[in-house]
Design a protein around this motif. Sequence first.
Motif, short mmCIF file in Angstrom:
data_model
loop_
_atom_site.label_atom_id
_atom_site.label_comp_id
_atom_site.label_asym_id
_atom_site.label_seq_id
_atom_site.Cartn_x
_atom_site.Cartn_y
_atom_site.Cartn_z
N LEU A 1 43.26 41.81 38.32
CA LEU A 1 43.21 41.81 37.06
C LEU A 1 44.66 41.45 36.57
O LEU A 1 45.52 42.50 36.63
CB LEU A 1 42.90 43.05 36.35
N PRO A 2 45.09 40.38 35.99
CA PRO A 2 46.25 39.66 35.87
C PRO A 2 46.89 40.30 34.59
O PRO A 2 48.16 40.13 34.41
CB PRO A 2 46.44 38.47 36.02
N VAL B 1 44.03 47.51 30.30
CA VAL B 1 43.67 46.64 31.51
C VAL B 1 44.50 47.73 32.41
O VAL B 1 44.02 48.10 33.61
CB VAL B 1 44.37 45.38 31.59
N ASN B 2 45.72 48.26 32.24
CA ASN B 2 46.09 49.05 33.10
C ASN B 2 45.47 50.47 33.28
O ASN B 2 45.24 50.97 34.38
CB ASN B 2 47.69 49.59 32.53
N LYS B 3 44.88 50.99 32.32
CA LYS B 3 44.01 52.05 32.33
C LYS B 3 42.86 51.72 33.20
O LYS B 3 42.36 52.39 33.96
CB LYS B 3 43.41 52.40 31.00
N ALA B 4 42.17 50.54 33.13
CA ALA B 4 40.99 50.06 33.68
C ALA B 4 41.27 49.82 35.27
O ALA B 4 40.53 50.28 36.28
CB ALA B 4 40.45 48.77 33.02
N ALA C 1 42.17 37.19 46.88
CA ALA C 1 41.41 37.83 46.04
C ALA C 1 40.17 37.06 45.95
O ALA C 1 39.97 35.69 46.20
CB ALA C 1 42.15 38.07 44.47
N ASP C 2 38.81 37.93 45.73
CA ASP C 2 37.59 37.21 45.69
C ASP C 2 37.21 36.88 44.12
O ASP C 2 36.39 36.15 44.08
CB ASP C 2 36.60 38.55 46.33
N ALA C 3 37.66 37.88 43.31
CA ALA C 3 37.55 37.64 41.78
C ALA C 3 38.54 37.90 40.79
O ALA C 3 39.64 38.63 41.43
CB ALA C 3 36.39 38.70 41.44
N LEU C 4 38.58 37.45 39.84
CA LEU C 4 39.62 37.72 38.86
C LEU C 4 38.94 37.98 37.63
O LEU C 4 37.78 37.46 37.10
CB LEU C 4 40.56 36.37 38.69
N ILE C 5 39.37 38.88 36.86
CA ILE C 5 38.90 39.62 35.45
C ILE C 5 39.82 39.40 34.52
O ILE C 5 40.97 40.07 34.69
CB ILE C 5 38.49 41.13 35.54
N GLN D 1 49.15 33.04 38.25
CA GLN D 1 49.49 33.56 39.64
C GLN D 1 48.16 34.24 40.09
O GLN D 1 47.91 34.14 41.47
CB GLN D 1 50.45 34.70 39.18
N GLY D 2 47.26 34.96 39.39
CA GLY D 2 45.87 35.52 39.83
C GLY D 2 45.13 34.13 40.44
O GLY D 2 44.47 34.65 41.50
N LEU D 3 44.94 33.42 39.76
CA LEU D 3 43.94 32.20 40.07
C LEU D 3 44.65 31.53 41.43
O LEU D 3 43.56 31.43 42.20
CB LEU D 3 43.92 31.40 38.99
N LEU D 4 45.75 31.57 41.80
CA LEU D 4 46.28 30.95 42.85
C LEU D 4 46.01 32.01 44.05
O LEU D 4 45.73 31.42 45.20
CB LEU D 4 47.88 30.76 42.70
N LEU D 5 46.22 33.12 43.82
CA LEU D 5 45.63 34.16 45.04
C LEU D 5 44.00 34.13 45.20
O LEU D 5 43.71 34.20 46.18
CB LEU D 5 45.89 35.76 44.26
N VAL D 6 43.22 33.71 44.32
CA VAL D 6 41.91 33.60 44.46
C VAL D 6 41.82 32.47 45.15
O VAL D 6 41.00 32.30 46.11
CB VAL D 6 40.84 33.57 42.96
N ASP D 7 42.39 31.52 44.83
CA ASP D 7 42.14 29.90 45.48
C ASP D 7 42.65 30.11 47.05
O ASP D 7 42.44 29.45 47.81
CB ASP D 7 42.90 28.79 44.62
#
Length: 142
Positions: free
Chosen positions: A29-30, A37-40, A102-106, A92-98
């Motif tokens: 969760l970027p 988002v922090n709370k989630a 990570a398997d998913a990004l929200i 940054q998050g999408l590069l980690l998924v690629d």
Amino acid sequence: MGCRLRSRKNKYKQDIINRALNSNSKIILPELIDSRVNKAVNKMKTMGFNIVNLDLFHDNYTLYKNYLMNKKFTANWTNEMIDEYLSKPLVQGLLLVDDNKADALIAGSIYSTGDVIRSSIRIVGVDLESKWVSSVFFMISP
């Protein structure tokens, strides 16, 4: 009647949560500058979700920068343009998924749907057998 509807909603919510937990997926969760988002993230961690931290990106910045420079869409970009693009937590998050870190990004609390989809297509790409790109919104009361 109201009690019955609430029960049904909670059933769907619990089903989504159970499926996600049972998949043991690594989720990122970027948009951590949003307090919601922090709370989630904190709640998801206590529930047992495997939340990926963006530190994985920062620890390997040069690797991801070189990787991004080899993507077609950055062919005419300057170094400064690439650094600016890499400063976005969504990217940054999408590069980690690629990179299968990570398997998913929200996302979508700060970034628009268009930004999320456009960046996803650029970085992760679309399966060759897919004809459509779509997004999903879950609006289930707590």
